[in-house]
Structure formats: structure tokens, C-alpha cells
Scaffold this motif. Sequence first.
Motif, mmCIF file in Angstrom:
data_model
loop_
_atom_site.group_PDB
_atom_site.id
_atom_site.type_symbol
_atom_site.label_atom_id
_atom_site.label_comp_id
_atom_site.label_asym_id
_atom_site.label_seq_id
_atom_site.Cartn_x
_atom_site.Cartn_y
_atom_site.Cartn_z
ATOM 1 N N LEU A 3 -13.364 4.106 4.857
ATOM 2 C CA LEU A 3 -12.015 4.156 4.325
ATOM 3 C C LEU A 3 -11.028 4.406 5.459
ATOM 4 C CD1 LEU A 3 -10.180 4.193 1.793
ATOM 5 C CD2 LEU A 3 -10.532 6.676 1.735
ATOM 6 N N THR A 5 -7.320 3.985 4.828
ATOM 7 C CA THR A 5 -6.158 4.623 4.210
ATOM 8 C C THR A 5 -6.196 4.394 2.705
ATOM 9 O OG1 THR A 5 -3.758 4.938 4.390
ATOM 10 C CG2 THR A 5 -4.557 2.677 4.451
ATOM 11 N N GLU A 6 -5.504 5.277 1.984
ATOM 12 C CA GLU A 6 -5.405 5.178 0.529
ATOM 13 C C GLU A 6 -4.004 5.593 0.112
ATOM 14 O OE1 GLU A 6 -7.032 7.873 -3.071
ATOM 15 O OE2 GLU A 6 -8.615 6.885 -1.913
ATOM 16 N N THR A 8 -1.384 5.819 -3.572
ATOM 17 C CA THR A 8 -1.382 5.762 -5.030
ATOM 18 C C THR A 8 0.046 5.824 -5.555
ATOM 19 O OG1 THR A 8 -1.516 8.154 -5.365
ATOM 20 C CG2 THR A 8 -3.604 6.980 -5.135
ATOM 21 N N ARG A 63 -6.750 0.968 -1.625
ATOM 22 C CA ARG A 63 -7.578 1.478 -0.523
ATOM 23 C C ARG A 63 -7.825 0.354 0.474
ATOM 24 N NH1 ARG A 63 -10.022 3.529 -5.251
ATOM 25 N NH2 ARG A 63 -9.863 5.807 -5.374
ATOM 26 N N TYR A 65 -10.326 -0.616 3.649
ATOM 27 C CA TYR A 65 -11.591 -0.270 4.273
ATOM 28 C C TYR A 65 -11.828 -1.103 5.531
ATOM 29 C CZ TYR A 65 -12.885 1.904 -0.176
ATOM 30 O OH TYR A 65 -12.923 2.678 -1.310
#
Length: 106
Positions: A3, A5-6, A8, A63, A65
Motif C-alpha cells: 500500500l 497511499t489511501e 477516503t 487505495r 498499491y
Amino acid sequence: MKLITEVTGVVAAPVEQVWRALVNGNPGWTVAGDHTIAYQGGWWYRGEWSVEPDPEGTRVVHRVYDVARWMRWGVPLANRFFIGFADRTRAAFEEGLTRIERDIRA
């Protein structure tokens, strides 16, 4: 898969409406699970968008990856050590949420 970055955000609409707008707005993406679509590009990038219920409507999660199988050491170099990557990802995500909301209202 690593991962990178994420981000929301919440859309004030039911999950199924947001899901349809997400899928329809990203032709060619692969359905990668329950309420998740994915796009894999180049030798290292995989982006996933998913939706899930939220008390305010629908939580949308994006997300990114690193899926490199070779030259994994080159991913940070190819992306200038990811300087500004999180900010660019957040900006593109916000544009995506705006598009979803616009598509739902249409």
C-alpha cells in the motif's frame, strides 16, 4: 502488494447508487471484489476504489498499491520518491467524488 497511499471520503447517497456511478464512470476497470473496482497500469501501479455503508451515506475508499514484480527498487525513483504523490492522489480523488455526486444527481 504494498500500500502506497489511501484516501477516503463520504458521498451522501446510498451504497448502490454510488456503486453504479463508480462503475459507470470507470469503463474498462475490473470488478475486483464486493463493491471494489481496480485499474492496473504500467509495471507497478494498481488503484482500487471501493464503497461501503457509512452513517452519512457511502464511504468511498481509494487505495494505491505498488504491485511491481521486478525492479521494485525503481518504483520510488520512477515517481521521484513520491514527493507530492499523496497530494496529487487526494486531488484526483476529490475530483472523482465530485464526478460521482454529479452523476448521481443527473
